[in-house]
Design a protein around this motif. Structure first.
Motif, mmCIF file in Angstrom:
data_model
loop_
_atom_site.group_PDB
_atom_site.id
_atom_site.type_symbol
_atom_site.label_atom_id
_atom_site.label_comp_id
_atom_site.label_asym_id
_atom_site.label_seq_id
_atom_site.Cartn_x
_atom_site.Cartn_y
_atom_site.Cartn_z
ATOM 1 N N PRO A 181 0.694 -0.988 -0.020
ATOM 2 C CA PRO A 181 -0.092 -0.263 -0.484
ATOM 3 C C PRO A 181 0.955 1.321 0.137
ATOM 4 O O PRO A 181 1.985 1.294 0.825
ATOM 5 C CB PRO A 181 -1.350 -0.005 1.404
ATOM 6 C CG PRO A 181 -0.787 -1.585 1.723
ATOM 7 C CD PRO A 181 0.759 -2.034 1.272
ATOM 8 N N ILE A 182 0.528 2.302 -0.833
ATOM 9 C CA ILE A 182 1.241 3.727 -0.756
ATOM 10 C C ILE A 182 0.131 4.766 -0.376
ATOM 11 O O ILE A 182 -1.073 4.465 -0.511
ATOM 12 C CB ILE A 182 1.120 3.842 -2.189
ATOM 13 C CG1 ILE A 182 1.885 2.481 -2.737
ATOM 14 C CG2 ILE A 182 2.365 5.388 -2.156
ATOM 15 C CD1 ILE A 182 2.827 3.114 -4.415
ATOM 16 N N ILE A 183 0.487 5.860 0.798
ATOM 17 C CA ILE A 183 -0.367 6.280 1.157
ATOM 18 C C ILE A 183 0.183 7.775 0.837
ATOM 19 O O ILE A 183 1.334 8.536 1.121
ATOM 20 C CB ILE A 183 -0.663 6.553 2.848
ATOM 21 C CG1 ILE A 183 -0.884 5.300 3.719
ATOM 22 C CG2 ILE A 183 -1.560 7.929 3.322
ATOM 23 C CD1 ILE A 183 -0.873 4.897 5.054
ATOM 24 N N VAL A 184 -0.543 8.647 -0.127
ATOM 25 C CA VAL A 184 -0.132 9.921 -1.139
ATOM 26 C C VAL A 184 -0.507 11.381 -0.283
ATOM 27 O O VAL A 184 -1.984 11.128 0.048
ATOM 28 C CB VAL A 184 -0.318 9.633 -2.122
ATOM 29 C CG1 VAL A 184 -0.315 11.178 -3.029
ATOM 30 C CG2 VAL A 184 -0.365 8.806 -2.755
ATOM 31 N N TYR A 185 0.571 11.926 0.588
ATOM 32 C CA TYR A 185 0.295 13.305 0.963
ATOM 33 C C TYR A 185 0.273 14.312 -0.561
ATOM 34 O O TYR A 185 1.403 13.371 -1.740
ATOM 35 C CB TYR A 185 0.923 14.088 1.469
ATOM 36 C CG TYR A 185 0.772 13.419 3.321
ATOM 37 C CD1 TYR A 185 0.591 13.783 4.088
ATOM 38 C CD2 TYR A 185 1.311 11.209 3.462
ATOM 39 C CE1 TYR A 185 0.874 13.528 5.653
ATOM 40 C CE2 TYR A 185 1.568 11.402 4.655
ATOM 41 C CZ TYR A 185 1.328 11.774 5.556
ATOM 42 O OH TYR A 185 1.588 11.259 6.808
ATOM 43 N N MET A 186 -0.674 15.473 -0.681
ATOM 44 C CA MET A 186 -0.903 16.129 -1.713
ATOM 45 C C MET A 186 -0.398 15.519 -3.250
ATOM 46 O O MET A 186 0.256 16.039 -3.479
ATOM 47 C CB MET A 186 0.864 16.993 -1.081
ATOM 48 C CG MET A 186 1.072 18.011 0.044
ATOM 49 S SD MET A 186 2.526 18.257 0.708
ATOM 50 C CE MET A 186 3.667 17.045 1.273
ATOM 51 N N ILE A 245 -4.473 10.153 -0.165
ATOM 52 C CA ILE A 245 -5.154 9.065 -1.092
ATOM 53 C C ILE A 245 -4.280 8.009 -0.652
ATOM 54 O O ILE A 245 -3.147 7.503 -0.800
ATOM 55 C CB ILE A 245 -3.878 9.464 -2.452
ATOM 56 C CG1 ILE A 245 -4.841 10.956 -2.804
ATOM 57 C CG2 ILE A 245 -4.679 8.134 -3.726
ATOM 58 C CD1 ILE A 245 -3.861 11.567 -3.966
ATOM 59 N N VAL A 246 -5.230 7.422 -0.940
ATOM 60 C CA VAL A 246 -4.908 5.280 0.137
ATOM 61 C C VAL A 246 -4.695 4.275 -1.167
ATOM 62 O O VAL A 246 -5.942 4.222 -1.552
ATOM 63 C CB VAL A 246 -5.722 4.979 1.098
ATOM 64 C CG1 VAL A 246 -4.800 4.124 1.575
ATOM 65 C CG2 VAL A 246 -5.692 6.020 2.443
ATOM 66 N N ILE A 247 -3.927 3.554 -1.848
ATOM 67 C CA ILE A 247 -3.423 2.981 -2.844
ATOM 68 C C ILE A 247 -3.599 1.474 -2.329
ATOM 69 O O ILE A 247 -2.227 1.284 -1.896
ATOM 70 C CB ILE A 247 -2.457 3.190 -3.535
ATOM 71 C CG1 ILE A 247 -3.160 4.367 -4.523
ATOM 72 C CG2 ILE A 247 -2.645 2.340 -5.356
ATOM 73 C CD1 ILE A 247 -2.216 5.266 -4.750
ATOM 74 N N GLY A 248 -4.042 0.288 -2.923
ATOM 75 C CA GLY A 248 -3.767 -0.499 -2.152
ATOM 76 C C GLY A 248 -4.938 -1.933 -1.258
ATOM 77 O O GLY A 248 -5.951 -1.019 -0.967
ATOM 78 N N GLU A 249 -4.617 -3.121 -1.421
ATOM 79 C CA GLU A 249 -5.364 -3.785 -0.665
ATOM 80 C C GLU A 249 -5.803 -3.690 0.629
ATOM 81 O O GLU A 249 -7.514 -3.920 0.337
ATOM 82 C CB GLU A 249 -5.256 -5.336 -0.820
ATOM 83 C CG GLU A 249 -4.955 -5.781 -2.986
ATOM 84 C CD GLU A 249 -6.314 -5.661 -3.432
ATOM 85 O OE1 GLU A 249 -7.239 -5.625 -2.864
ATOM 86 O OE2 GLU A 249 -6.025 -5.424 -4.635
#
Length: 262
Positions: A181-186, A245-249
């Motif tokens: 998982p990737i947690i994206v700021y800004m 933004i949260v990307i992943g299962e």
């Protein structure tokens, strides 16, 4: 509700906020309930608060005695230069004021707190770092998305989307290949670019994505979708900054947990 003896005990253990010192503090994701006790104590003692745009007004209202100085940064909007912020902190400290530098989340997670601490150290100005709940982890927990989940992931990446599509950008294809998982700021402005580069790196079109806007505040909104749909859905739902933004299962856990969450 905390008892008076407990409050008194906590107050006695707090460090004194001395004149001429700068405290670099994290205000958490937004709601004052997520402030640490140490930051609450600092708010009550500060002479001046130099705060970011992401610090909620309800947090600043807890320090009526303090002068408030806005030093916010927002993508695409007029922002205070970092060098100017540092110069202001130094000047205020040299006026023998108790200076609270208040940032959203944690000061050392994409908050430039490290740069400010380094500058204060260089100038011989005493400072203290007061950790805050980092917005990513607090926002996910509040939205019923576990940042780590046995059987789903063994790591999680914090990334900034601020430079997406520029020469200074991350290698999103390598992040996609890690399959964590990737947690994206800004990242809202660059969301189409981020999605495109993750897809080019092998991320599946149906990979779950969530966007958490204005986390923990009365304006919070949570949008879920997939890499294939999230850009269109974010535009349709008028999702804007501030947002994570949260990307992943791990995002798939939200629907299960929301069945009984209160």
């Amino acid at each position: 509700m905390m008892s008076a003896p407990l409050i008194d005990h906590i107050a006695r253990t707090m460090p004194d906020f001395m004149p001429g010192h700068v405290w670099l503090a994290g205000a958490g994701p937004g709601d004052p309930r997520h402030l640490t006790l140490e930051v609450v104590a600092a708010l009550s003692q500060a002479d001046v608060i130099v705060h970011d745009a992401l610090v909620d007004a309800s947090v600043l209202d807890l320090a009526p005695q303090a002068q408030k100085i806005f030093a916010g940064k927002r993508g695409g909007q007029p922002s205070t230069a970092q060098d100017e912020i540092i110069d202001r902190l130094i000047a205020l400290a040299r006026q023998d004021l108790r200076v609270l530098r208040l940032k959203g989340g944690d000061p050392f997670i994409f908050g430039r707190g490290g740069e400010e601490a380094e500058a204060l150290a260089t100038e011989g100005i005493s400072f203290r770092v007061l950790p805050g709940l980092t917005s990513a982890l607090a926002a996910l927990a509040n939205a019923n998305i576990p940042a780590t989940m046995r059987g789903i992931n063994k790591a999680v990446t914090f990334a900034t989307g601020h430079a997406a599509g520029t020469a200074d950008d991350l290698d999103w294809s390598r992040l996609a290949a890690a399959d964590q998982p990737i947690i994206v700021y800004m990242g809202m402005k660059a969301l189409p670019t981020i999605v495109e580069e993750l897809r080019a790196g092998g991320a599946a079109a149906d990979l779950p994505v969530a966007i958490i806007m204005a986390a923990t505040t009365g304006k919070e909104r949570v949008l879920t979708g997939t890499l294939a749909t999230i850009v269109t859905e974010a535009i349709r739902e008028k999702i804007g900054s501030p947002a994570l933004i949260v990307i992943g299962e791990i995002v798939s856990m939200r629907a299960r947990l929301c069945r009984a969450s209160i």
